[in-house]
Each structure stands twice: as structure tokens, then as C-alpha cells.
Design a protein around this motif. Structure first.
Motif, mmCIF file in Angstrom:
data_model
loop_
_atom_site.group_PDB
_atom_site.id
_atom_site.type_symbol
_atom_site.label_atom_id
_atom_site.label_comp_id
_atom_site.label_asym_id
_atom_site.label_seq_id
_atom_site.Cartn_x
_atom_site.Cartn_y
_atom_site.Cartn_z
ATOM 1 N N ILE A 169 -5.098 39.395 7.907
ATOM 2 C CA ILE A 169 -3.657 39.639 7.963
ATOM 3 C C ILE A 169 -2.935 38.333 8.266
ATOM 4 O O ILE A 169 -3.213 37.679 9.277
ATOM 5 C CB ILE A 169 -3.325 40.685 9.052
ATOM 6 C CG1 ILE A 169 -4.095 41.983 8.776
ATOM 7 C CG2 ILE A 169 -1.820 40.947 9.123
ATOM 8 C CD1 ILE A 169 -4.075 42.952 9.937
ATOM 9 N N MET A 170 -2.020 37.953 7.405
ATOM 10 C CA MET A 170 -1.256 36.727 7.613
ATOM 11 C C MET A 170 -0.227 36.940 8.724
ATOM 12 O O MET A 170 0.524 37.914 8.711
ATOM 13 C CB MET A 170 -0.556 36.304 6.326
ATOM 14 C CG MET A 170 -1.506 36.010 5.162
ATOM 15 S SD MET A 170 -2.728 34.720 5.534
ATOM 16 C CE MET A 170 -1.660 33.303 5.841
ATOM 17 N N ILE A 171 -0.202 36.037 9.687
ATOM 18 C CA ILE A 171 0.761 36.101 10.792
ATOM 19 C C ILE A 171 1.868 35.073 10.575
ATOM 20 O O ILE A 171 3.043 35.361 10.735
ATOM 21 C CB ILE A 171 0.052 35.837 12.131
ATOM 22 C CG1 ILE A 171 -1.025 36.891 12.364
ATOM 23 C CG2 ILE A 171 1.058 35.825 13.282
ATOM 24 C CD1 ILE A 171 -1.868 36.650 13.596
ATOM 25 N N LYS A 172 1.471 33.881 10.239
ATOM 26 C CA LYS A 172 2.400 32.812 9.878
ATOM 27 C C LYS A 172 1.887 32.198 8.584
ATOM 28 O O LYS A 172 0.908 32.679 8.021
ATOM 29 C CB LYS A 172 2.487 31.777 11.006
ATOM 30 C CG LYS A 172 3.036 32.345 12.313
ATOM 31 C CD LYS A 172 2.959 31.340 13.441
ATOM 32 C CE LYS A 172 3.888 30.164 13.203
ATOM 33 N NZ LYS A 172 3.918 29.237 14.361
ATOM 34 N N PHE A 191 -20.522 41.041 4.224
ATOM 35 C CA PHE A 191 -19.352 41.118 3.337
ATOM 36 C C PHE A 191 -18.143 40.462 3.998
ATOM 37 O O PHE A 191 -17.396 39.715 3.357
ATOM 38 C CB PHE A 191 -19.037 42.582 3.015
ATOM 39 C CG PHE A 191 -17.766 42.762 2.235
ATOM 40 C CD1 PHE A 191 -17.753 42.682 0.856
ATOM 41 C CD2 PHE A 191 -16.559 42.998 2.897
ATOM 42 C CE1 PHE A 191 -16.571 42.824 0.137
ATOM 43 C CE2 PHE A 191 -15.382 43.144 2.185
ATOM 44 C CZ PHE A 191 -15.386 43.060 0.805
ATOM 45 N N ILE A 192 -17.941 40.741 5.299
ATOM 46 C CA ILE A 192 -16.808 40.176 6.028
ATOM 47 C C ILE A 192 -16.892 38.643 6.030
ATOM 48 O O ILE A 192 -15.882 37.961 5.824
ATOM 49 C CB ILE A 192 -16.774 40.724 7.472
ATOM 50 C CG1 ILE A 192 -16.391 42.212 7.454
ATOM 51 C CG2 ILE A 192 -15.790 39.937 8.335
ATOM 52 C CD1 ILE A 192 -16.520 42.902 8.789
ATOM 53 N N LEU A 193 -18.085 38.117 6.255
ATOM 54 C CA LEU A 193 -18.264 36.660 6.281
ATOM 55 C C LEU A 193 -17.835 36.053 4.949
ATOM 56 O O LEU A 193 -17.028 35.120 4.907
ATOM 57 C CB LEU A 193 -19.729 36.335 6.577
ATOM 58 C CG LEU A 193 -20.087 34.869 6.865
ATOM 59 C CD1 LEU A 193 -21.319 34.777 7.759
ATOM 60 C CD2 LEU A 193 -20.358 34.097 5.565
ATOM 61 N N GLU A 194 -18.363 36.596 3.852
ATOM 62 C CA GLU A 194 -18.066 36.043 2.530
ATOM 63 C C GLU A 194 -16.593 36.216 2.172
ATOM 64 O O GLU A 194 -15.940 35.287 1.674
ATOM 65 C CB GLU A 194 -18.957 36.711 1.478
ATOM 66 C CG GLU A 194 -20.446 36.415 1.672
ATOM 67 C CD GLU A 194 -21.327 37.228 0.731
ATOM 68 O OE1 GLU A 194 -20.778 38.094 0.022
ATOM 69 O OE2 GLU A 194 -22.549 36.993 0.716
ATOM 70 N N ASN A 195 -16.056 37.423 2.435
ATOM 71 C CA ASN A 195 -14.668 37.726 2.087
ATOM 72 C C ASN A 195 -13.698 36.866 2.891
ATOM 73 O O ASN A 195 -12.704 36.344 2.359
ATOM 74 C CB ASN A 195 -14.400 39.211 2.342
ATOM 75 C CG ASN A 195 -13.039 39.654 1.841
ATOM 76 O OD1 ASN A 195 -12.701 39.478 0.673
ATOM 77 N ND2 ASN A 195 -12.238 40.234 2.729
ATOM 78 N N THR A 196 -13.979 36.707 4.193
ATOM 79 C CA THR A 196 -13.090 35.943 5.062
ATOM 80 C C THR A 196 -13.059 34.472 4.669
ATOM 81 O O THR A 196 -11.986 33.855 4.599
ATOM 82 C CB THR A 196 -13.539 36.075 6.532
ATOM 83 O OG1 THR A 196 -13.518 37.453 6.899
ATOM 84 C CG2 THR A 196 -12.599 35.301 7.450
ATOM 85 N N LEU A 197 -14.214 33.895 4.398
ATOM 86 C CA LEU A 197 -14.268 32.486 3.999
ATOM 87 C C LEU A 197 -13.492 32.250 2.709
ATOM 88 O O LEU A 197 -12.742 31.276 2.580
ATOM 89 C CB LEU A 197 -15.717 32.033 3.839
ATOM 90 C CG LEU A 197 -16.556 31.971 5.128
ATOM 91 C CD1 LEU A 197 -17.994 31.594 4.795
ATOM 92 C CD2 LEU A 197 -15.958 31.008 6.130
ATOM 93 N N ALA A 201 -9.982 29.993 2.430
ATOM 94 C CA ALA A 201 -9.899 28.864 1.498
ATOM 95 C C ALA A 201 -8.772 29.077 0.495
ATOM 96 O O ALA A 201 -8.018 28.149 0.180
ATOM 97 C CB ALA A 201 -11.231 28.687 0.785
ATOM 98 N N HIS A 202 -8.642 30.297 0.006
ATOM 99 C CA HIS A 202 -7.644 30.607 -1.024
ATOM 100 C C HIS A 202 -6.219 30.535 -0.469
ATOM 101 O O HIS A 202 -5.305 30.063 -1.147
ATOM 102 C CB HIS A 202 -7.918 31.998 -1.593
ATOM 103 C CG HIS A 202 -6.926 32.435 -2.629
ATOM 104 N ND1 HIS A 202 -6.846 31.852 -3.868
ATOM 105 C CD2 HIS A 202 -5.958 33.394 -2.598
ATOM 106 C CE1 HIS A 202 -5.891 32.429 -4.571
ATOM 107 N NE2 HIS A 202 -5.334 33.370 -3.812
ATOM 108 N N LYS A 203 -6.021 30.995 0.781
ATOM 109 C CA LYS A 203 -4.671 31.087 1.352
ATOM 110 C C LYS A 203 -4.313 29.879 2.220
ATOM 111 O O LYS A 203 -3.230 29.824 2.792
ATOM 112 C CB LYS A 203 -4.538 32.369 2.163
ATOM 113 C CG LYS A 203 -4.662 33.629 1.317
ATOM 114 C CD LYS A 203 -4.392 34.890 2.126
ATOM 115 C CE LYS A 203 -4.446 36.130 1.244
ATOM 116 N NZ LYS A 203 -4.126 37.358 1.990
ATOM 117 N N GLY A 204 -5.217 28.938 2.345
ATOM 118 C CA GLY A 204 -4.925 27.747 3.123
ATOM 119 C C GLY A 204 -4.764 28.004 4.608
ATOM 120 O O GLY A 204 -3.943 27.376 5.280
#
Length: 277
Positions: A169-172, A191-197, A201-204
């Protein structure tokens, strides 16, 4: 031994009546079953499928056995992919296969009664065995396809559940929160590890808060995976902050020799979010 043009002709001539006999025996009120439909178009399609099944099955009495079963298996595999049947509870479909078998055997009995003087007993037994073998082949093919379809649906549902239960979830603009809730197993944690990384990376994302307050129990494998996630985030240049660590989770990590020294830790999610300021 098994071939009989007379029996084949008799059954084909009565194939539509066999279908009507089959459909008149259908008593199904489950809305999840295709056989409970009142839609004339679907009823017509069901009857046509059944009649086509009869006609193809009857070819066993005029073709070489090995050739017939090869061809019939291929056709059954295509028939088994019918979506209306794949979403019907399996026991209903098997029930209709068994009814179909019973109806075919009954019509073979009629043929025998009309030809008592010419039909040998050994041939009768052979015909019965062939019908049972053929219907069993159809059921096995359908069950295999049903299993494939069910597995595909379950995997898709599990992926959706994983995505919904591990949202970043984006906060800022470059700060995000990963709230972990519910039962954590090795598969979900991976799955969480792969998805989160990938998302970081994608959202900076440069700062990720990981909250564990919604997780009651974590085993040693899952604890190791969470620390792997933290280390991987650091390699990406993302600062991880842990919050909501329960005593039992801390004890599991300590027993594994996992160090909290270089990890930013907050007592609660509220405290962690306040630190953003």
C-alpha cells in the motif's frame, strides 16, 4: 467376436430414442448442475451431445477394437472440455455416464431378445464387457479433464488470494506499507517475497514498512523467508521497517540466530507510521 453389423444398425436406428430415454430419466434440481437447466437451447444441446456419444460408442460393434479405442479416446477428450459439464459437480456427471451405460445395455438386451436363435452367449458377454470398458474410458477421460480444470481454477484463486492478502500500500510517493495478516506458510511467504520485491522496484519505493501484528504464528521456514525479504530489500536500496513483532515471533527468529541489529523496528504500526513525519 465383438463385431456385429446387425447390432450396430439396431442401436443406431434407436439412438434418438435412447437419448429420449436418457433425458426422461434425468431428475436434477441442483442449480449448479447443467442437467437441471430449463433452457430449451441447452436441453437441445445436451440431447445432441448424448446422441452423438451413443452413435460413436456403437462403432465398437463394427470397428477393430484397438482402432476404435484410440479414436474414441481422442473424441472423449474434446467432449470432456465442455465448460457446462466442467462446472457441474463431478458426481452428477458420473451419475449420467452410468445411466447412459444402463440404457445401452438395456437396448442390447432388446436386440438379444429379438435374435435369440442367432446370438451366442459368449458374444453377449463380450458385448457387455465392451460397453462397460468404453463408458469407463469416457469417465476416466472426463475425470482427468475435470481435475485439470479444477486445479487451474484453484491455482488462479490462490494467486488472487495471495495478491489480496499481501498488498503493498502506497503511503507517500516513495513510502509503502506491507501489512501481513493471517496464516503464513512457506508458499505464501515465497509469493510475498517475490511480489514485494517486484513492486518495490517497479514503483520506486525507498522505504517499506512491514507490519506483522496480524500474524499469530510464524514457523522457522517463514521467519527465514521474512529475513530474506528484508535482506533483499536492502540490496535494492529499500529501507525496511518492522512493526508488530509478537514475542513468539521474536523468539523464533532468535532461535534461528537471525539478528535484528541492523533492522529498524517499531513497537506498533501506529508508531511506525508516526515516524514518517
Amino acid at each position: 467376436m465383438h463385431r456385429s453389423q446387425e447390432l450396430y444398425n439396431f442401436l443406431v436406428e434407436n439412438s434418438w430414442q435412447l437419448t429420449e430415454d436418457w433425458y426422461s430419466s434425468v431428475e436434477d434440481h441442483d442449480p449448479n448442475s447443467v442437467y437441471s437447466t430449463k433452457d430449451p437451447a441447452i436441453i437441445k444441446e445436451l440431447k445432441e451431445q448424448n446422441q452423438d456419444y451413443f452413435v460413436r460408442l456403437f462403432k465398437i460393434f463394427i470397428q477393430e477394437e484397438h482402432y476404435f479405442f484410440h479414436e474414441f479416446k481422442q473424441w472423449s477428450e474434446e467432449l470432456a472440455k465442455d465448460p457446462k459439464h466442467l462446472i457441474t459437480p463431478l458426481h452428477y456427471v458420473i451419475r449420467e455416464f452410468m445411466k447412459t451405460q444402463e440404457i445401452v445395455l438395456n437396448y442390447i438386451k432388446k436386440f438379444i431378445s429379438l435374435n435369440k436363435e442367432t446370438v451366442e452367449l459368449e458374444k453377449i458377454f463380450f458385448w457387455y464387457d465392451l460397453v462397460v470398458k468404453t463408458v469407463n474410458l469416457s469417465m476416466n477421460v472426463f475425470i482427468e479433464e475435470y481435475h485439470k480444470n479444477t486445479s487451474t481454477l484453484l491455482n488462479a484463486q490462490q494467486e488472487t488470494i495471495n495478491e489480496l492478502s499481501s498488498p503493498v500500500i502506497m503511503i507517500k510517493e516513495d513510502v509503502a506499507l506491507l501489512p501481513l495478516v493471517g496464516h503464513m506458510d512457506t508458499g505464501r511467504t515465497k509469493f510475498i517475497l517475490e511480489n514485494t520485491l517486484n513492486l518495490c522496484a517497479h514503483k520506486g519505493i525507498v522505504h517499506l514498512f512491514i507490519d506483522l501484528s496480524g500474524v499469530a504464528i510464524i514457523d522457522t521456514m517463514v521467519a527465514q523467508q521474512i529475513f530474506n525479504l528484508i535482506n533483499a530489500l536492502k540490496l535494492l536500496g529499500v529501507k525496511p521497517t518492522l512493526s508488530g513483532i509478537r514475542p513468539e515471533i521474536a523468539q523464533t527468529a532468535t532461535n534461528l540466530g537471525l539478528s535484528f541489529e541492523d533492522i529498524d523496528i517499531k513497537f506498533s504500526l501506529a508508531q511506525a507510521l508516526n515516524s514518517i513525519q
